[in-house]
Design a protein around this motif. Structure first.
Motif, short mmCIF file in Angstrom:
data_model
loop_
_atom_site.label_atom_id
_atom_site.label_comp_id
_atom_site.label_asym_id
_atom_site.label_seq_id
_atom_site.Cartn_x
_atom_site.Cartn_y
_atom_site.Cartn_z
N MET A 167 0.83 -1.20 0.00
CA MET A 167 0.00 0.00 0.00
C MET A 167 0.86 1.25 0.00
N GLY A 168 1.96 1.23 0.76
CA GLY A 168 2.82 2.39 0.84
C GLY A 168 3.41 2.79 -0.49
N LEU A 169 3.65 1.82 -1.38
CA LEU A 169 4.23 2.11 -2.68
C LEU A 169 3.17 2.37 -3.75
N GLY A 170 1.94 1.98 -3.50
CA GLY A 170 0.90 2.15 -4.51
C GLY A 170 1.18 1.37 -5.77
N SER A 171 1.72 0.17 -5.63
CA SER A 171 2.16 -0.61 -6.78
C SER A 171 1.08 -1.53 -7.35
N THR A 172 -0.11 -1.51 -6.76
CA THR A 172 -1.24 -2.25 -7.30
C THR A 172 -2.41 -1.29 -7.44
N PRO A 173 -3.39 -1.60 -8.28
CA PRO A 173 -4.53 -0.69 -8.40
C PRO A 173 -5.21 -0.41 -7.07
N ALA A 174 -5.44 -1.46 -6.27
CA ALA A 174 -6.13 -1.28 -5.00
C ALA A 174 -5.33 -0.41 -4.04
N SER A 175 -4.02 -0.65 -3.98
CA SER A 175 -3.20 0.13 -3.04
C SER A 175 -3.08 1.59 -3.48
N LEU A 176 -3.01 1.84 -4.78
CA LEU A 176 -2.94 3.21 -5.25
C LEU A 176 -4.23 3.96 -4.92
N VAL A 177 -5.37 3.31 -5.16
CA VAL A 177 -6.65 3.94 -4.83
C VAL A 177 -6.76 4.19 -3.33
N ALA A 197 7.14 4.14 -7.57
CA ALA A 197 6.01 4.21 -6.64
C ALA A 197 4.81 4.80 -7.37
N LEU A 198 3.63 4.57 -6.80
CA LEU A 198 2.38 5.12 -7.34
C LEU A 198 2.19 4.76 -8.81
N ASP A 199 2.54 3.53 -9.15
CA ASP A 199 2.45 3.09 -10.55
C ASP A 199 1.41 2.00 -10.75
N GLY A 200 0.53 1.80 -9.76
CA GLY A 200 -0.40 0.69 -9.81
C GLY A 200 -1.44 0.77 -10.91
N LEU A 201 -1.65 1.96 -11.48
CA LEU A 201 -2.63 2.11 -12.55
C LEU A 201 -2.06 2.80 -13.78
N ALA A 202 -0.75 2.81 -13.91
CA ALA A 202 -0.13 3.46 -15.07
C ALA A 202 -0.20 2.56 -16.29
N LEU A 203 -0.56 3.14 -17.42
CA LEU A 203 -0.61 2.38 -18.67
C LEU A 203 0.79 2.08 -19.21
N TYR A 204 1.73 3.02 -18.99
CA TYR A 204 3.08 2.88 -19.54
C TYR A 204 4.13 3.20 -18.48
N ARG A 205 5.28 2.56 -18.62
CA ARG A 205 6.42 2.85 -17.75
C ARG A 205 7.56 3.41 -18.58
N LEU A 206 8.11 4.51 -18.14
CA LEU A 206 9.20 5.14 -18.85
C LEU A 206 10.48 4.32 -18.69
N PRO A 207 11.38 4.37 -19.67
CA PRO A 207 12.59 3.53 -19.64
C PRO A 207 13.71 4.10 -18.77
N PHE A 208 13.37 4.87 -17.76
CA PHE A 208 14.36 5.40 -16.83
C PHE A 208 13.68 5.57 -15.48
N GLY A 209 14.46 5.69 -14.43
CA GLY A 209 13.93 5.83 -13.09
C GLY A 209 14.24 7.19 -12.50
N LEU A 210 13.63 7.48 -11.35
CA LEU A 210 13.86 8.76 -10.69
C LEU A 210 15.29 8.92 -10.20
N LYS A 211 16.00 7.80 -10.08
CA LYS A 211 17.39 7.87 -9.61
C LYS A 211 18.38 8.10 -10.75
#
Length: 296
Positions: free
Chosen positions: A61-71, A252-266
């Motif tokens: 839930m803290g990461l919002g990595s699933t639809p339910a946790s993001l909601v 994080a907060l990617d549980g409902l994203a349609l696309y993932r960018l090919p780079f990270g925040l780091k």
């Protein structure tokens, strides 16, 4: 003159009880209500998780990595809004509606802000889809199934932040201080710092905090000129809609994203370039909104 009168009307309810001690007490009440709501939601999620899976999934839930946790995360911001409502009513003895501005202006400006942001984002979205090697996020069927409740959650999340930073804080500080450093810059700095998350953002954390605070500053200016939080709310909603439900970097907060960018925040070098583009886009959106306010 019209913009000055609009902001004066927006701030007027806060001038009835503008004392700094009341603002400090109001922030204590706001924080207590928010933390209480978070505790209730955390207990509910933990109980449901143990019942359904036999183990706590608060980490997910803290990461919002699933639809339910993001909601679920989006709905935690209900407590932030309730905290601002409690502070306004109990400490300043003002109406909850006064935190928003005139309702007809709020909803009209919300729609305008949403439309301007999305319209100006179309070229960038098309460019990213056609030219960047995107990873797949959730399936369209999952995305569409969760979208209605997720949009309600996003309306709550962005609305709660606007009520606190462009509503409660900006109004109460403007009622007490003339300087824009107090009622425009200070809430924007706090807004940026609220998004400080070094574990997810790595070396790019301060660039992102700066971009978020700068976005808050532009929203504060538009709020002062429009006399309600509607325009800022619409822009904030549109920004988070794209950042959460369309493109994410996957930390994080990617549980409902349609696309993932090919780079990270780091990936600091890439993020610095993206933040630069983001800031330029913010200025363009702000300028169009300013033009619309002058023309209406």
């Amino acid at each position: 003159m019209l913009h000055a009168l609009s902001f004066d009307r927006f701030v007027a309810p806060a001038r009835l009880r503008p004392q700094i001690w009341r603002l400090c007490l109001g922030l204590v009440v706001l924080t207590a209500v928010y933390l209480g709501w978070m505790a209730l939601m955390g207990a509910a999620v933990m109980g449901a998780s143990i019942w359904l899976q036999g183990a706590s999934r608060l980490d997910v839930m803290g990461l919002g990595s699933t639809p339910a946790s993001l909601v679920a995360i989006l709905f935690t911001f209900t407590g932030l809004a309730l905290g601002a409502f409690a502070a306004a009513r109990l400490v300043h003895h003002r109406s909850i509606a006064s935190l928003f501005g005139p309702w007809q202006v709020v909803w009209r400006d919300f729609g305008v802000g949403l439309g301007i942001f999305l319209a100006l984002s179309v070229p960038g979205v098309v460019y990213v889809v056609l030219s960047v090697d995107l990873g797949r996020g959730v399936a369209w069927t999952v995305w569409l199934a969760w979208l209605p409740v997720a949009l309600v959650g996003l309306l709550i999340q962005t609305g709660a932040e606007e009520v606190v930073f462009r509503g409660y804080l900006q109004q109460q500080l403007a009622a007490r201080f003339v300087s824009r450093w107090a009622w425009m810059v200070l809430p924007s700095v706090l807004f940026g710092l609220m998004h400080y998350a070094p574990d997810e953002m790595g070396g790019a954390v301060w660039m992102i905090v700066f971009a978020t605070g700068f976005f808050g500053l532009l929203l504060a200016d538009l709020t002062a000129r429009s006399g309600s939080i509607g325009l800022a709310w619409g822009l904030h909603f549109a920004n988070n809609l794209l950042a959460m439900f369309v493109f994410t970097t996957g930390e994080a907060l990617d549980g409902l994203a349609l696309y993932r960018l090919p780079f990270g925040l780091k990936d600091s070098d890439v993020i610095a370039y993206m933040v630069g583009l983001d800031v330029a886009g913010m200025v363009l959106v702000w300028a169009v909104c300013r033009w619309w306010l002058r023309a209406r």
